[in-house]
Scaffold this motif. Structure first.
Motif, PDB file in Angstrom:
ATOM      1  N   ILE A  82     -10.206  -7.024   2.850  1.00 36.16           N
ATOM      2  CA  ILE A  82     -10.616  -6.567   1.529  1.00 36.16           C
ATOM      3  C   ILE A  82     -12.119  -6.753   1.360  1.00 36.16           C
ATOM      4  O   ILE A  82     -12.685  -7.741   1.821  1.00 36.16           O
ATOM      5  N   LEU A 122       0.861  -1.170   0.000  1.00 37.63           N
ATOM      6  CA  LEU A 122       0.000   0.000   0.000  1.00 37.63           C
ATOM      7  C   LEU A 122       0.903   1.228   0.000  1.00 37.63           C
ATOM      8  O   LEU A 122       1.695   1.424   0.918  1.00 37.63           O
ATOM      9  N   THR A 163      -4.203   9.683  -3.688  1.00 37.33           N
ATOM     10  CA  THR A 163      -4.791   8.824  -2.653  1.00 37.33           C
ATOM     11  C   THR A 163      -4.063   7.475  -2.657  1.00 37.33           C
ATOM     12  O   THR A 163      -3.286   7.186  -3.555  1.00 37.33           O
ATOM     13  N   PRO A 164      -4.291   6.642  -1.641  1.00 38.50           N
ATOM     14  CA  PRO A 164      -3.460   5.437  -1.498  1.00 38.50           C
ATOM     15  C   PRO A 164      -3.588   4.468  -2.671  1.00 38.50           C
ATOM     16  O   PRO A 164      -4.687   4.181  -3.143  1.00 38.50           O
ATOM     17  N   LEU A 189      -5.323  -1.662  -7.365  1.00 36.55           N
ATOM     18  CA  LEU A 189      -6.721  -1.695  -6.921  1.00 36.55           C
ATOM     19  C   LEU A 189      -7.275  -0.331  -6.539  1.00 36.55           C
ATOM     20  O   LEU A 189      -8.477  -0.178  -6.339  1.00 36.55           O
ATOM     21  N   SER A 190      -6.420   0.649  -6.405  1.00 33.82           N
ATOM     22  CA  SER A 190      -6.902   1.974  -5.993  1.00 33.82           C
ATOM     23  C   SER A 190      -5.846   3.026  -6.272  1.00 33.82           C
ATOM     24  O   SER A 190      -4.703   2.712  -6.577  1.00 33.82           O
ATOM     25  N   GLY A 191      -6.259   4.275  -6.165  1.00 31.41           N
ATOM     26  CA  GLY A 191      -5.295   5.373  -6.183  1.00 31.41           C
ATOM     27  C   GLY A 191      -4.975   5.937  -7.557  1.00 31.41           C
ATOM     28  O   GLY A 191      -4.199   6.894  -7.656  1.00 31.41           O
ATOM     29  N   ARG A 199     -12.570   8.658  -3.485  1.00 27.34           N
ATOM     30  CA  ARG A 199     -11.989   8.409  -2.169  1.00 27.34           C
ATOM     31  C   ARG A 199     -12.774   9.120  -1.069  1.00 27.34           C
ATOM     32  O   ARG A 199     -12.718   8.714   0.090  1.00 27.34           O
ATOM     33  N   PRO A 224     -12.623  -1.275  -7.899  1.00 23.91           N
ATOM     34  CA  PRO A 224     -12.969  -2.691  -7.791  1.00 23.91           C
ATOM     35  C   PRO A 224     -13.130  -3.163  -6.353  1.00 23.91           C
ATOM     36  O   PRO A 224     -13.924  -4.063  -6.077  1.00 23.91           O
ATOM     37  N   THR A 225     -12.409  -2.543  -5.438  1.00 24.71           N
ATOM     38  CA  THR A 225     -12.337  -3.052  -4.074  1.00 24.71           C
ATOM     39  C   THR A 225     -12.003  -1.906  -3.142  1.00 24.71           C
ATOM     40  O   THR A 225     -11.400  -0.923  -3.536  1.00 24.71           O
ATOM     41  N   GLU A 265     -15.922   4.530   2.183  1.00 24.09           N
ATOM     42  CA  GLU A 265     -14.656   4.240   2.882  1.00 24.09           C
ATOM     43  C   GLU A 265     -14.896   3.771   4.305  1.00 24.09           C
ATOM     44  O   GLU A 265     -14.082   3.046   4.879  1.00 24.09           O
ATOM     45  N   THR A 279      -6.612   2.714   5.377  1.00 24.87           N
ATOM     46  CA  THR A 279      -7.670   2.306   4.456  1.00 24.87           C
ATOM     47  C   THR A 279      -7.317   2.780   3.053  1.00 24.87           C
ATOM     48  O   THR A 279      -6.552   3.711   2.873  1.00 24.87           O
ATOM     49  N   TRP A 280      -7.900   2.100   2.086  1.00 29.89           N
ATOM     50  CA  TRP A 280      -7.639   2.450   0.694  1.00 29.89           C
ATOM     51  C   TRP A 280      -8.861   2.096  -0.127  1.00 29.89           C
ATOM     52  O   TRP A 280      -9.725   1.343   0.317  1.00 29.89           O
ATOM     53  N   GLY A 281      -8.942   2.660  -1.315  1.00 31.03           N
ATOM     54  CA  GLY A 281     -10.016   2.298  -2.215  1.00 31.03           C
ATOM     55  C   GLY A 281     -11.000   3.415  -2.450  1.00 31.03           C
ATOM     56  O   GLY A 281     -11.200   4.288  -1.604  1.00 31.03           O
ATOM     57  N   GLU A 282     -11.619   3.354  -3.610  1.00 33.70           N
ATOM     58  CA  GLU A 282     -12.583   4.367  -4.009  1.00 33.70           C
ATOM     59  C   GLU A 282     -13.979   3.764  -4.117  1.00 33.70           C
ATOM     60  O   GLU A 282     -14.138   2.560  -4.293  1.00 33.70           O
ATOM     61  N   PHE A 307      -6.740   7.118 -11.483  1.00 32.65           N
ATOM     62  CA  PHE A 307      -7.969   7.408 -12.232  1.00 32.65           C
ATOM     63  C   PHE A 307      -7.536   7.757 -13.646  1.00 32.65           C
ATOM     64  O   PHE A 307      -6.670   8.618 -13.835  1.00 32.65           O
ATOM     65  N   LEU A 356      -7.318  10.724   4.748  1.00 33.43           N
ATOM     66  CA  LEU A 356      -8.569  10.755   5.482  1.00 33.43           C
ATOM     67  C   LEU A 356      -8.290  10.933   6.952  1.00 33.43           C
ATOM     68  O   LEU A 356      -9.112  11.404   7.682  1.00 33.43           O
ATOM     69  N   TYR A 357      -7.099  10.513   7.364  1.00 33.95           N
ATOM     70  CA  TYR A 357      -6.802  10.597   8.793  1.00 33.95           C
ATOM     71  C   TYR A 357      -5.847  11.744   9.076  1.00 33.95           C
ATOM     72  O   TYR A 357      -5.316  11.857  10.168  1.00 33.95           O
ATOM     73  N   THR A 414      -3.885   9.802  -8.206  1.00 38.42           N
ATOM     74  CA  THR A 414      -4.798  10.838  -7.724  1.00 38.42           C
ATOM     75  C   THR A 414      -4.333  11.451  -6.405  1.00 38.42           C
ATOM     76  O   THR A 414      -5.004  12.339  -5.874  1.00 38.42           O
ATOM     77  N   ARG A 472      -9.282  14.073  -9.795  1.00 40.54           N
ATOM     78  CA  ARG A 472     -10.030  13.317  -8.788  1.00 40.54           C
ATOM     79  C   ARG A 472     -10.845  12.249  -9.480  1.00 40.54           C
ATOM     80  O   ARG A 472     -11.286  12.415 -10.619  1.00 40.54           O
ATOM     81  N   ASP A 473     -11.035  11.159  -8.766  1.00 39.12           N
ATOM     82  CA  ASP A 473     -11.920  10.106  -9.242  1.00 39.12           C
ATOM     83  C   ASP A 473     -13.330  10.515  -8.828  1.00 39.12           C
ATOM     84  O   ASP A 473     -13.722  10.366  -7.681  1.00 39.12           O
ATOM     85  N   TRP A 474     -14.080  11.052  -9.781  1.00 40.24           N
ATOM     86  CA  TRP A 474     -15.400  11.611  -9.437  1.00 40.24           C
ATOM     87  C   TRP A 474     -16.480  10.543  -9.332  1.00 40.24           C
ATOM     88  O   TRP A 474     -17.609  10.833  -8.915  1.00 40.24           O
ATOM     89  N   ARG A 475     -16.178   9.317  -9.714  1.00 32.34           N
ATOM     90  CA  ARG A 475     -17.207   8.276  -9.739  1.00 32.34           C
ATOM     91  C   ARG A 475     -17.686   7.942  -8.330  1.00 32.34           C
ATOM     92  O   ARG A 475     -16.969   7.327  -7.553  1.00 32.34           O
TER      93      ARG A 475
END
Lengths: 352, 352, 352, 352
Positions: free
Chosen positions: D84, A26, A79-80, A68-70, D125, D21-22, D130, D14-17, A72, C221-222, A77, D118-121
């Motif tokens: 996850i 991560l 973010t993580p 899996l993230s971060g 994030r 996917p996750t 989250e 934490t991670w993910g949007e 776009f 976020l933190y 972006t 930014r991932d606007w979807r």
């Protein structure tokens, strides 16, 4: 206390066990807007991947990374960034014996002493498989420092060193040892064949040079660039020594011999310091040397004890690298990139 | 970014410049209820104090420590312990020359590159004077780990090593070199006299052994005990290399030679690993070796540039240790204590 | 575990007890090259200083700050800045009673429960005297964010609130309450006289607005800007509540009422959000409200227990502010500055 | 700088949007030997899961958690626990409009100002999705503090508060609002139906009580238990205010009214302080109140600007909770557990 995170602003955490379903990294704190897809990471993983020659473990892992993230639209972006690599070729039964007895030189006894429980399958968390996560994270770090070129290579195996006069950058990727000296690579092939057949192992020394690092990265006193590099390298499995610049050799020099005189430019007439003074980069190449011990997994039965404390013997079967230092080279490169990316951001934060 | 703090739970920060009014250390996270007065700290500072023999700098500093907070009725309260040491023997005019020109091997150029400003008086923040703060903090750390005995000594000066067969613990404090081999100490006295008179300098290697560390301290993967020790030691001024256990020598061994077989007890039949496996202590003595480069301050004029970039020469007068590694021994001990105290608390935190 | 450090890149640590010889703050990570002398810090300390009116404690402390490190020729060097303030008017005998019995509402019982020992003299580490260190550190932070103007004021004492329609910035420094409503200040003077004479105490609400914060500081976020501010404010003695923007009032609104519509510029037609969305500044003024409980030190005898657990009564003599919230205003300002300075550097580090 | 990690010893990232996917959480520093399977986590996720009543978003997410690392034979090993959760019901096309225009009250503009991308979807994030990761991590934290019982409930929606006299713990899980007052729950159902049909939204206040916390957790001064809780709660999406104990109400009391007198035991005759004094737990229930603003996504067209800065209007379709505070209750519980687990380990680390 378990700290599986490295870095201060550009940070990464790794997780996963050798024979679990997946391992991952991560990455947090990455600057936004960098172009990033799995294709930016995969080539670095491929360099570290096992099974690519007869001189590494025969475990077959595609080491295919997923993001899996971060990102776009293929850009970071800010973010993580969650990176995941599936384990596909576990053979835990090979390791049944080590469930009960401690392999000397391995983390088995120490983990049990600390936690009272350990995932013994393939070494669990202490397996060098974890280094794949570092290489993946390191590939992201490289994008943060495009001004820097990082090159690691093996300079010594089993006490047989390269001839510095024969250093050839082109040779590094032309043999299975990341060896910059073609003649040494031939000798090592013979040595490793012998070692492998004997079920033995040998140590190695990896050198890593980062060019293009501007003067001013790093910081006094407990975030010195050399201190961070030492921590980074010593966190790699099987590493027992780290040198910056001339390292231990510098301890044998006089002040006059060890000086790095300066001329206008500035240029330096030598680089005994390895590109770092007072914990801060000088603009010269940053140079580090890393000692890998021989793989602790050997076929020769060795005296040990079992979990109950009774004396026994163990010989480690499983699949292992006869010389972990070889595949250590891409890992050392990754850690160099991760440290430098962090230091770049830290410097920008404080000094603008 | 400036990070002048080390440690995770048991933490210390240092501050102050070589020629400022005071230097100090702030220790936070110390367990409550420990008996602590200045008398617990002063003897350790006295061991590091300059001017105690002709082989160290002639700067005369009493290095008297005061405790400004964190204790009540001579016991620690669990709140931050502020330690302060006055500078009394600054002679900044000796350093006027270095205001304008960079001393090769020193932090001068790197600091200016990073910050655009530096306190050049006596090296400012990059002076080894800072290590007095570490020794003071380390004295507090020792109180946290009464079960551990820490011993550092010089094993090599200018390439001349001790004879391990002549190792004598009692000798260490009986000569001005922290040398465990009386014969070597005599040779070093002659060497240092010659070096000192020539205005030159030499490097040294310090070894440090911590006995009594229980199995289970340290943690995978980026807080490995060896990784923390490497960071701690490499943060000391003039250090260019760190080895755990056999270090670089291990890279030259076969797996069979490097094994540390176990017998019931558990006892170990060897300690190539230096008391750490998988980043966690094994219960064996923790052993580290640290390379100090020769003091960069030498009388021989060396090519350099001034702040404007013009070429010039510099020879460093001021007062310096001809071999910084000697007084490095108490500093290495302090860093060992600081790392172990932190790891003890971390282990207790996670594992109870 | 004792954590007396706040911040991530721009960090400060405080140390010292109410009746110890000195208190202090250590500021690390400050950008280099900023003009800084004690005269930049002293005016802020003077605003917080006790004894300046009959409505605060009569302890007479000059609160004269000294800079012991981190500057050279009146500019910051990027190295740690050690700030020290002597305690000169301790009267520990006033507090003898609290050595044995716990003052309800104070930290006495909790400290003893945690540490088994406490410096009871004047409240020791838990005294609001510690906030002088924050104000000193905050004065340095202000230099890092010259684009930002920070203004804190008291909006409510003992349940008597100002009339927002009478808000007058010029009034804030024209009365001893940092009150922006001159009429309210008069009412509060009468109230406080009555409270003080009764040996009682009252609570207060402080509001703080930071103007000039550009859009983009803070982070998911933190390390959200609002999360950092909440931690910062809640770490101040006697604080029991924190609101960002409309705070609890927002919980009573409909989405339409709470919207902050935007027009070209961008400009916002409202600022219910208090200048923060998703943890990141929007470019609007950052607004926070902080609730201070009434001083726990009162003359009315209150039921309590002694250290042995036996029941007793206590009435706190010593010298106290009848309303700690008043002198809380400069402290709230300092914490705002410290958070914003850190966030500015963090943003620059990641996003350039 | 992006900091997606919370905690000091017991830490989680934490991670993910929202529409990636996750999503996931990485828990590090967990004590070894705790019994842990997905079944220990799933029930807590189910409480937070969307779509369980008509009063929450209609997005259908099973929120099935998988444990990818850190356990062996269903027990924690002390190594990082990777959790996850797959996203299965994304409908990004609902959000196409927000790709170009900023939703007032949302993080859209602030993210773009900071990152330039930014991932606007679905909010990317910054989506409340989250918080599922927090709840998963919180379930692990609960295992670390079996002595503590944590209970969060909604005490106010849209300004309509419960009647404290009607508080019934059994009611909390018997209505879709986590409401301890059955009569209030009925009123809220009517209110929410009206709000939902109007495409509007309302705010809420959540209260959380942790019973069984021993005296002594927490620490001066910047890791005060209340400071950590404030940071934790304010990091939750849509939160704008935090109170400890009586919070802002305490600011309206006199010292006599706010005292928490003690009797032998020790027992306390009141708990205005919310179980914390001087930043350290007192042994009384730890009580916190959290204000959630109304969901910013409303159907009423609101003035805004697009990415190019041009003025426009926006009404947010997508699927949203008309009152995010409701599902905030399980999230507040999780954050309480995460803070307390960390503090327990920290206390054990320093004080044994």
């Amino acid at each position: 206390m378990s700290f599986n995170t490295f870095g201060r602003l550009f940070r990464f955490s790794t997780w996963g066990e050798s024979h679990g379903p997946t391992i991952g990294a991560l990455v947090d704190g990455c600057p936004p807007g960098l172009s990033l897809t799995a294709a930016d990471i995969q080539p670095w993983l491929d360099r570290r991947r096992p099974g690519s020659s007869r001189f590494t473990t025969q475990r077959r892992e595609p080491d295919a990374v997923r993001i899996l993230s971060g990102t776009f639209e293929h850009r970071t972006t800010g973010t993580p960034i969650s990176l995941i690599i599936e384990n596909v070729d576990q053979r835990s039964k090979d390791y049944n014996q080590i469930a009960g007895a401690y392999r000397p030189g391995h983390a088995d006894f120490a983990y049990d002493s600390k936690y009272g429980i350990r995932d013994w399958r393939g070494g669990g968390r202490s397996s060098a498989r974890e280094t794949a996560s570092r290489v993946a994270a390191g590939a992201v770090a490289r994008l943060v420092i495009p001004e820097v070129t990082i090159r690691a290579y093996v300079v010594e195996i089993g006490g047989d060193a390269i001839d510095p006069a024969s250093f050839d950058d082109a040779a590094i990727d032309a043999n299975p040892f990341f060896c910059p000296d073609a003649a040494a690579a031939e000798r090592w092939a013979a040595l490793l064949d012998q070692v492998r057949k004997a079920g033995s192992s040998v140590g190695a020394v990896v050198e890593c040079v980062a060019s293009g690092v501007p003067a001013g990265w790093g910081a006094p006193l407990y975030a010195k660039l050399d201190s961070e590099l030492a921590a980074a390298m010593m966190s790699i499995n099987a590493v027992k020594g780290v040198e910056i610049g001339d390292g231990f050799e510098a301890a044998r020099l006089r002040g006059e011999e060890n000086a790095d005189p300066m001329r206008a430019g500035p240029t330096f007439l030598a680089n005994h310091a390895g590109g770092i003074a007072g914990g801060i980069s000088t603009g010269q190449p940053v140079r580090v040397r890393v000692a890998f011990k021989p793989t602790s997994s050997i076929l020769t039965p060795t005296q040990t004890i079992d979990r109950g404390g009774a004396e026994t013997e163990i010989s480690t079967k499983g699949r292992h690298d006869p010389c972990v230092g070889i595949r250590g080279a891409p890992v050392v490169e990754a850690m160099m990139a991760l440290v430098l990316a962090d230091q770049k951001l830290l410097h920008r934060g404080q000094c603008g």
